[in-house]
Enzyme design. Structure first.
Site, mmCIF file in Angstrom:
data_model
loop_
_atom_site.group_PDB
_atom_site.id
_atom_site.type_symbol
_atom_site.label_atom_id
_atom_site.label_comp_id
_atom_site.label_asym_id
_atom_site.label_seq_id
_atom_site.Cartn_x
_atom_site.Cartn_y
_atom_site.Cartn_z
ATOM 1 N N ALA A 120 6.869 4.942 0.670
ATOM 2 C CA ALA A 120 6.819 6.163 -0.150
ATOM 3 C C ALA A 120 5.959 7.228 0.532
ATOM 4 O O ALA A 120 6.245 8.427 0.436
ATOM 5 C CB ALA A 120 6.262 5.840 -1.535
ATOM 6 N N ALA A 121 4.908 6.810 1.251
ATOM 7 C CA ALA A 121 4.037 7.783 1.934
ATOM 8 C C ALA A 121 4.792 8.472 3.070
ATOM 9 O O ALA A 121 4.699 9.691 3.242
ATOM 10 C CB ALA A 121 2.781 7.095 2.461
ATOM 11 N N ASP A 157 5.054 4.232 -7.091
ATOM 12 C CA ASP A 157 4.592 4.554 -5.736
ATOM 13 C C ASP A 157 4.749 6.044 -5.432
ATOM 14 O O ASP A 157 3.798 6.719 -5.041
ATOM 15 C CB ASP A 157 5.374 3.740 -4.689
ATOM 16 C CG ASP A 157 4.866 2.320 -4.549
ATOM 17 O OD1 ASP A 157 4.222 1.841 -5.492
ATOM 18 O OD2 ASP A 157 5.120 1.695 -3.499
ATOM 19 N N LEU A 177 0.814 -1.224 0.000
ATOM 20 C CA LEU A 177 0.000 0.000 0.000
ATOM 21 C C LEU A 177 0.848 1.275 0.000
ATOM 22 O O LEU A 177 0.342 2.372 0.217
ATOM 23 C CB LEU A 177 -0.965 0.002 1.199
ATOM 24 C CG LEU A 177 -1.981 -1.151 1.225
ATOM 25 C CD1 LEU A 177 -2.888 -1.030 2.443
ATOM 26 C CD2 LEU A 177 -2.817 -1.203 -0.054
HETATM 27 O O1 PMV Z 1 5.513 -1.058 -3.021
HETATM 28 P P1 PMV Z 1 4.591 -2.125 -3.537
HETATM 29 O O2 PMV Z 1 4.599 -3.361 -2.740
HETATM 30 O O3 PMV Z 1 3.248 -1.623 -3.856
HETATM 31 O O4 PMV Z 1 5.193 -2.597 -4.961
HETATM 32 C C1 PMV Z 1 5.441 -1.682 -5.952
HETATM 33 C C2 PMV Z 1 5.052 -2.199 -7.274
HETATM 34 C C3 PMV Z 1 6.064 -3.038 -8.020
HETATM 35 O O5 PMV Z 1 5.637 -2.973 -9.374
HETATM 36 C C4 PMV Z 1 6.052 -4.472 -7.542
HETATM 37 C C5 PMV Z 1 7.483 -2.501 -7.912
HETATM 38 C C6 PMV Z 1 7.716 -1.174 -8.604
HETATM 39 O O6 PMV Z 1 8.716 -0.526 -8.290
HETATM 40 O O7 PMV Z 1 6.927 -0.787 -9.478
#
Ligand code: PMV
Length: 309
Positions: free
Chosen positions: A106-107, A148, A102
Protein backbone atom coordinates in the site's frame (compact mmCIF):
# COMPACT_ATOMS: atom_id res chain seq x y z
CA UNK A 1 10.29 16.24 -11.50
CA UNK A 2 8.27 15.22 -8.46
CA UNK A 3 9.00 13.03 -5.46
CA UNK A 4 6.51 11.66 -2.94
CA UNK A 5 6.78 9.43 0.09
CA UNK A 6 4.35 7.20 1.94
CA UNK A 7 5.02 5.64 5.35
CA UNK A 8 4.54 2.06 6.48
CA UNK A 9 1.91 1.17 9.06
CA UNK A 10 1.40 -0.85 12.21
CA UNK A 11 -1.90 -2.42 13.19
CA UNK A 12 -2.12 -1.98 16.96
CA UNK A 13 -5.13 -4.27 17.39
CA UNK A 14 -7.87 -5.76 15.23
CA UNK A 15 -6.24 -7.34 12.17
CA UNK A 16 -8.22 -10.05 10.37
CA UNK A 17 -11.39 -9.37 12.38
CA UNK A 18 -11.46 -5.99 10.56
CA UNK A 19 -12.11 -7.87 7.30
CA UNK A 20 -15.35 -9.12 8.94
CA UNK A 21 -16.66 -5.71 9.97
CA UNK A 22 -14.99 -5.34 13.37
CA UNK A 23 -13.04 -2.15 14.26
CA UNK A 24 -9.22 -1.98 14.23
CA UNK A 25 -6.59 0.53 15.35
CA UNK A 26 -3.63 1.42 13.14
CA UNK A 27 -0.85 4.00 13.13
CA UNK A 28 1.65 5.14 10.49
CA UNK A 29 5.25 3.93 10.84
CA UNK A 30 7.38 6.77 9.51
CA UNK A 31 10.82 5.20 10.09
CA UNK A 32 10.24 3.01 7.04
CA UNK A 33 8.74 4.34 3.83
CA UNK A 34 8.27 4.04 0.08
CA UNK A 35 9.36 6.86 -2.21
CA UNK A 36 8.41 7.43 -5.85
CA UNK A 37 10.00 9.83 -8.31
CA UNK A 38 8.45 10.94 -11.58
CA UNK A 39 10.27 12.79 -14.36
CA UNK A 40 9.94 13.34 -18.08
CA UNK A 41 11.12 10.26 -19.99
CA UNK A 42 12.65 9.93 -23.47
CA UNK A 43 10.16 10.88 -26.19
CA UNK A 44 8.15 7.95 -27.50
CA UNK A 45 9.24 5.59 -24.70
CA UNK A 46 5.93 5.74 -22.84
CA UNK A 47 5.90 5.03 -19.11
CA UNK A 48 8.76 3.09 -17.55
CA UNK A 49 8.94 2.14 -13.88
CA UNK A 50 12.19 1.09 -12.23
CA UNK A 51 11.79 -0.61 -8.84
CA UNK A 52 15.25 -1.91 -7.92
CA UNK A 53 14.20 -2.93 -4.37
CA UNK A 54 11.60 -5.22 -5.92
CA UNK A 55 14.00 -6.32 -8.68
CA UNK A 56 11.66 -4.94 -11.32
CA UNK A 57 11.95 -2.78 -14.45
CA UNK A 58 8.56 -2.41 -16.09
CA UNK A 59 7.26 -0.89 -19.32
CA UNK A 60 3.65 0.11 -18.76
CA UNK A 61 2.72 -0.73 -22.34
CA UNK A 62 3.84 -4.34 -21.91
CA UNK A 63 2.39 -4.97 -18.43
CA UNK A 64 -0.77 -2.86 -18.12
CA UNK A 65 -2.08 -5.03 -15.28
CA UNK A 66 1.02 -4.86 -13.11
CA UNK A 67 0.06 -3.26 -9.72
CA UNK A 68 2.70 -0.54 -10.07
CA UNK A 69 1.48 0.29 -13.58
CA UNK A 70 -2.11 0.30 -12.32
CA UNK A 71 -1.06 2.78 -9.62
CA UNK A 72 0.55 5.11 -12.15
CA UNK A 73 -2.41 4.89 -14.56
CA UNK A 74 -4.78 5.53 -11.67
CA UNK A 75 -2.79 8.66 -10.74
CA UNK A 76 -2.86 9.79 -14.39
CA UNK A 77 -6.61 9.28 -14.58
CA UNK A 78 -7.09 11.31 -11.42
CA UNK A 79 -4.87 14.02 -12.94
CA UNK A 80 -7.16 14.14 -15.98
CA UNK A 81 -4.97 12.24 -18.50
CA UNK A 82 -7.53 10.01 -20.10
CA UNK A 83 -6.35 9.59 -23.65
CA UNK A 84 -2.63 9.50 -24.47
CA UNK A 85 0.08 8.14 -22.21
CA UNK A 86 2.81 10.67 -21.52
CA UNK A 87 6.51 9.72 -21.60
CA UNK A 88 7.44 9.31 -17.95
CA UNK A 89 10.49 7.79 -16.29
CA UNK A 90 9.38 6.67 -12.86
CA UNK A 91 11.41 5.10 -10.10
CA UNK A 92 10.27 3.72 -6.80
CA UNK A 93 12.23 2.55 -3.79
CA UNK A 94 11.15 1.24 -0.44
CA UNK A 95 12.78 0.54 2.89
CA UNK A 96 9.75 -1.52 3.97
CA UNK A 97 10.16 -5.30 4.02
CA UNK A 98 7.76 -7.02 1.63
CA UNK A 99 4.95 -9.28 2.95
CA UNK A 100 5.80 -8.49 6.56
CA UNK A 101 2.67 -6.81 7.88
CA UNK A 102 4.01 -3.26 7.60
CA UNK A 103 2.01 -2.17 4.57
CA UNK A 104 4.77 -2.27 1.97
CA UNK A 105 2.40 -2.78 -0.98
CA UNK A 106 0.00 0.00 0.00
CA UNK A 107 2.93 2.38 0.70
CA UNK A 108 4.46 1.82 -2.75
CA UNK A 109 1.11 2.27 -4.50
CA UNK A 110 0.31 5.40 -2.44
CA UNK A 111 3.73 6.98 -3.11
CA UNK A 112 3.29 6.34 -6.86
CA UNK A 113 -0.19 7.87 -7.02
CA UNK A 114 0.94 10.92 -5.04
CA UNK A 115 4.09 11.45 -7.13
CA UNK A 116 2.15 11.26 -10.41
CA UNK A 117 -0.42 13.79 -9.19
CA UNK A 118 2.29 16.11 -7.90
CA UNK A 119 4.12 15.89 -11.24
CA UNK A 120 1.04 17.46 -12.80
CA UNK A 121 0.84 20.11 -10.10
CA UNK A 122 -2.09 18.55 -8.25
CA UNK A 123 -2.05 18.39 -4.45
CA UNK A 124 -3.77 15.08 -3.81
CA UNK A 125 -6.31 14.71 -1.02
CA UNK A 126 -5.81 11.81 1.40
CA UNK A 127 -9.31 10.52 0.62
CA UNK A 128 -8.70 10.45 -3.16
CA UNK A 129 -5.35 8.71 -2.82
CA UNK A 130 -6.76 6.22 -0.33
CA UNK A 131 -9.71 5.36 -2.61
CA UNK A 132 -7.42 4.79 -5.57
CA UNK A 133 -4.97 2.69 -3.55
CA UNK A 134 -7.88 0.62 -2.23
CA UNK A 135 -9.02 -0.20 -5.79
CA UNK A 136 -5.54 -1.52 -6.56
CA UNK A 137 -5.37 -3.50 -3.29
CA UNK A 138 -8.72 -5.10 -4.16
CA UNK A 139 -7.46 -6.17 -7.57
CA UNK A 140 -4.48 -7.94 -6.03
CA UNK A 141 -5.49 -9.11 -2.57
CA UNK A 142 -9.09 -10.21 -2.99
CA UNK A 143 -10.89 -8.93 0.09
CA UNK A 144 -8.81 -6.24 1.81
CA UNK A 145 -10.57 -4.31 4.57
CA UNK A 146 -9.05 -1.00 3.40
CA UNK A 147 -7.15 -0.36 6.63
CA UNK A 148 -3.69 -0.31 5.01
CA UNK A 149 -4.46 2.26 2.30
CA UNK A 150 -6.40 4.37 4.82
CA UNK A 151 -3.76 4.72 7.55
CA UNK A 152 -0.98 5.12 4.96
CA UNK A 153 -2.79 7.77 2.88
CA UNK A 154 -4.13 9.74 5.87
CA UNK A 155 -0.82 9.40 7.78
CA UNK A 156 -2.46 9.57 11.19
CA UNK A 157 -3.56 7.12 13.91
CA UNK A 158 -6.98 5.77 12.93
CA UNK A 159 -9.83 3.78 14.40
CA UNK A 160 -11.11 2.01 11.33
CA UNK A 161 -14.26 0.14 10.40
CA UNK A 162 -14.53 -1.30 6.91
CA UNK A 163 -16.55 0.91 4.57
CA UNK A 164 -16.64 3.90 6.96
CA UNK A 165 -14.64 7.13 7.04
CA UNK A 166 -11.65 6.68 9.40
CA UNK A 167 -11.90 8.19 12.87
CA UNK A 168 -8.63 9.71 14.13
CA UNK A 169 -7.49 9.11 17.71
CA UNK A 170 -4.86 10.64 19.97
CA UNK A 171 -2.85 9.00 22.73
CA UNK A 172 -3.39 10.43 26.23
CA UNK A 173 0.17 9.38 27.10
CA UNK A 174 3.07 8.57 24.75
CA UNK A 175 2.97 4.96 23.62
CA UNK A 176 6.42 3.38 23.29
CA UNK A 177 6.55 0.43 20.93
CA UNK A 178 9.15 -1.95 19.59
CA UNK A 179 8.46 -3.50 16.20
CA UNK A 180 10.36 -6.75 15.69
CA UNK A 181 10.65 -8.64 12.41
CA UNK A 182 10.76 -12.45 12.28
CA UNK A 183 12.46 -12.08 8.87
CA UNK A 184 9.92 -14.49 7.41
CA UNK A 185 7.91 -13.14 4.48
CA UNK A 186 4.26 -14.17 4.66
CA UNK A 187 1.90 -12.92 1.92
CA UNK A 188 -1.27 -11.35 3.33
CA UNK A 189 -3.39 -13.25 0.83
CA UNK A 190 -2.42 -16.61 2.35
CA UNK A 191 -3.33 -15.88 5.98
CA UNK A 192 -6.44 -13.94 4.97
CA UNK A 193 -7.43 -17.00 2.88
CA UNK A 194 -6.76 -19.31 5.85
CA UNK A 195 -9.09 -17.26 8.05
CA UNK A 196 -11.74 -17.24 5.31
CA UNK A 197 -11.60 -21.05 5.10
CA UNK A 198 -11.79 -21.36 8.88
CA UNK A 199 -14.75 -19.00 9.01
CA UNK A 200 -16.58 -20.87 6.24
CA UNK A 201 -15.98 -24.24 7.89
CA UNK A 202 -16.60 -23.19 11.50
CA UNK A 203 -18.56 -19.94 11.58
CA UNK A 204 -19.72 -20.71 15.12
CA UNK A 205 -16.11 -20.74 16.36
CA UNK A 206 -14.73 -17.85 14.27
CA UNK A 207 -17.53 -15.30 14.70
CA UNK A 208 -17.07 -15.08 18.51
CA UNK A 209 -13.30 -14.70 17.97
CA UNK A 210 -13.92 -11.76 15.63
CA UNK A 211 -16.34 -10.20 18.11
CA UNK A 212 -13.93 -10.66 21.03
CA UNK A 213 -11.25 -8.90 18.99
CA UNK A 214 -13.67 -6.07 18.17
CA UNK A 215 -14.47 -5.66 21.87
CA UNK A 216 -10.72 -5.57 22.70
CA UNK A 217 -10.23 -2.86 20.06
CA UNK A 218 -12.96 -0.66 21.53
CA UNK A 219 -11.52 -1.06 25.04
CA UNK A 220 -8.02 -0.40 23.69
CA UNK A 221 -9.10 2.87 22.09
CA UNK A 222 -10.46 4.05 25.44
CA UNK A 223 -7.20 3.00 27.20
CA UNK A 224 -5.06 4.78 24.61
CA UNK A 225 -7.03 8.01 24.93
CA UNK A 226 -7.01 7.80 28.74
CA UNK A 227 -3.30 6.86 28.92
CA UNK A 228 -4.03 3.53 30.66
CA UNK A 229 -1.12 1.66 29.18
CA UNK A 230 -1.07 -1.35 31.54
CA UNK A 231 -4.60 -2.25 30.53
CA UNK A 232 -3.72 -1.59 26.87
CA UNK A 233 -0.89 -4.12 27.23
CA UNK A 234 -3.29 -6.73 28.64
CA UNK A 235 -5.64 -6.15 25.70
CA UNK A 236 -2.75 -6.63 23.24
CA UNK A 237 -1.85 -9.94 24.91
CA UNK A 238 -5.48 -11.01 24.67
CA UNK A 239 -5.64 -9.99 21.00
CA UNK A 240 -2.55 -12.12 20.31
CA UNK A 241 -4.11 -15.14 21.95
CA UNK A 242 -7.31 -14.68 19.87
CA UNK A 243 -5.19 -14.47 16.70
CA UNK A 244 -3.42 -17.68 17.74
CA UNK A 245 -6.81 -19.35 18.05
CA UNK A 246 -7.58 -18.20 14.51
CA UNK A 247 -4.41 -19.96 13.31
CA UNK A 248 -2.53 -16.91 12.01
CA UNK A 249 0.42 -16.81 14.40
CA UNK A 250 3.60 -18.85 13.86
CA UNK A 251 6.26 -20.40 16.13
CA UNK A 252 8.64 -17.52 15.34
CA UNK A 253 6.01 -14.86 16.15
CA UNK A 254 5.00 -16.68 19.35
CA UNK A 255 8.64 -16.87 20.41
CA UNK A 256 9.10 -13.11 20.01
CA UNK A 257 5.79 -12.36 21.75
CA UNK A 258 6.68 -14.67 24.68
CA UNK A 259 10.14 -13.11 24.89
CA UNK A 260 8.77 -9.56 25.07
CA UNK A 261 6.15 -10.55 27.65
CA UNK A 262 8.78 -12.44 29.68
CA UNK A 263 11.13 -9.44 29.74
CA UNK A 264 8.67 -6.97 31.17
CA UNK A 265 6.81 -5.60 28.12
CA UNK A 266 3.32 -4.39 29.09
CA UNK A 267 1.89 -6.32 26.15
CA UNK A 268 2.86 -7.94 22.86
CA UNK A 269 1.19 -9.35 19.77
CA UNK A 270 1.70 -10.13 16.12
CA UNK A 271 0.91 -7.17 13.84
CA UNK A 272 -0.54 -7.40 10.33
CA UNK A 273 -1.51 -10.57 8.57
CA UNK A 274 0.70 -12.88 10.68
CA UNK A 275 2.19 -16.21 9.57
CA UNK A 276 5.54 -14.39 9.77
CA UNK A 277 6.34 -10.72 9.41
CA UNK A 278 6.35 -8.43 12.42
CA UNK A 279 5.23 -8.32 16.04
CA UNK A 280 4.86 -5.31 18.34
CA UNK A 281 5.65 -4.87 22.02
CA UNK A 282 4.34 -2.09 24.28
CA UNK A 283 6.78 -0.98 26.97
CA UNK A 284 7.90 1.62 29.45
CA UNK A 285 10.90 3.49 27.96
CA UNK A 286 13.20 2.10 30.71
CA UNK A 287 12.58 -1.44 29.45
CA UNK A 288 13.39 -0.70 25.84
CA UNK A 289 17.02 -1.82 25.73
CA UNK A 290 16.40 -5.02 27.73
CA UNK A 291 13.45 -6.07 25.60
CA UNK A 292 15.21 -5.14 22.36
CA UNK A 293 18.28 -7.21 23.25
CA UNK A 294 16.07 -10.15 24.25
CA UNK A 295 14.10 -9.93 20.97
CA UNK A 296 17.28 -10.03 18.92
CA UNK A 297 18.56 -13.00 20.94
CA UNK A 298 15.19 -14.71 20.27
CA UNK A 299 15.63 -14.41 16.50
CA UNK A 300 14.35 -10.96 15.46
CA UNK A 301 16.21 -9.80 12.35
CA UNK A 302 15.32 -6.14 12.93
CA UNK A 303 13.87 -4.22 15.87
CA UNK A 304 12.58 -0.67 15.39
CA UNK A 305 11.54 1.71 18.12
CA UNK A 306 8.57 3.99 17.49
CA UNK A 307 6.52 6.35 19.68
CA UNK A 308 2.87 7.25 19.23
CA UNK A 309 2.06 10.68 20.61
O1 PMV B 1 -1.07 -6.04 4.94
P1 PMV B 1 -0.98 -6.66 6.31
O2 PMV B 1 -0.13 -7.87 6.36
O3 PMV B 1 -0.69 -5.69 7.37
O4 PMV B 1 -2.45 -7.22 6.66
C1 PMV B 1 -3.54 -6.40 6.61
C2 PMV B 1 -4.46 -6.65 7.73
C3 PMV B 1 -5.49 -7.74 7.55
O5 PMV B 1 -6.49 -7.44 8.52
C4 PMV B 1 -4.90 -9.10 7.84
C5 PMV B 1 -6.11 -7.77 6.17
C6 PMV B 1 -6.99 -6.57 5.84
O6 PMV B 1 -7.25 -6.35 4.66
O7 PMV B 1 -7.43 -5.87 6.76
Amino acid sequence: MSTARAPGKIILLGEHAVVYGQPALAVPLTQLFAEARVEAGPRGEGITIAAPDLGQAIRAEQEPDHPLVRAVLSGLELAGHRTTEPDLAISVRSTLPIASGLGSGAAIVTALIRAVLMYFGIAPSAADVSDRAFEIEKAFHGTPSGIDNTVISYEMPVYFIRGQAPSPFKAGKTIHLLVADTGIASPTKITVGRVREGFEQEPGRFQPLFEAIGAAVDSARRCIEAGELRELGRLMNRNHSLLQQMGVSSPELDRLVDTAQGHGALGAKLSGAGGGGNMIALLEPEQRDTVKTALIAAGAVRVIHTDIE
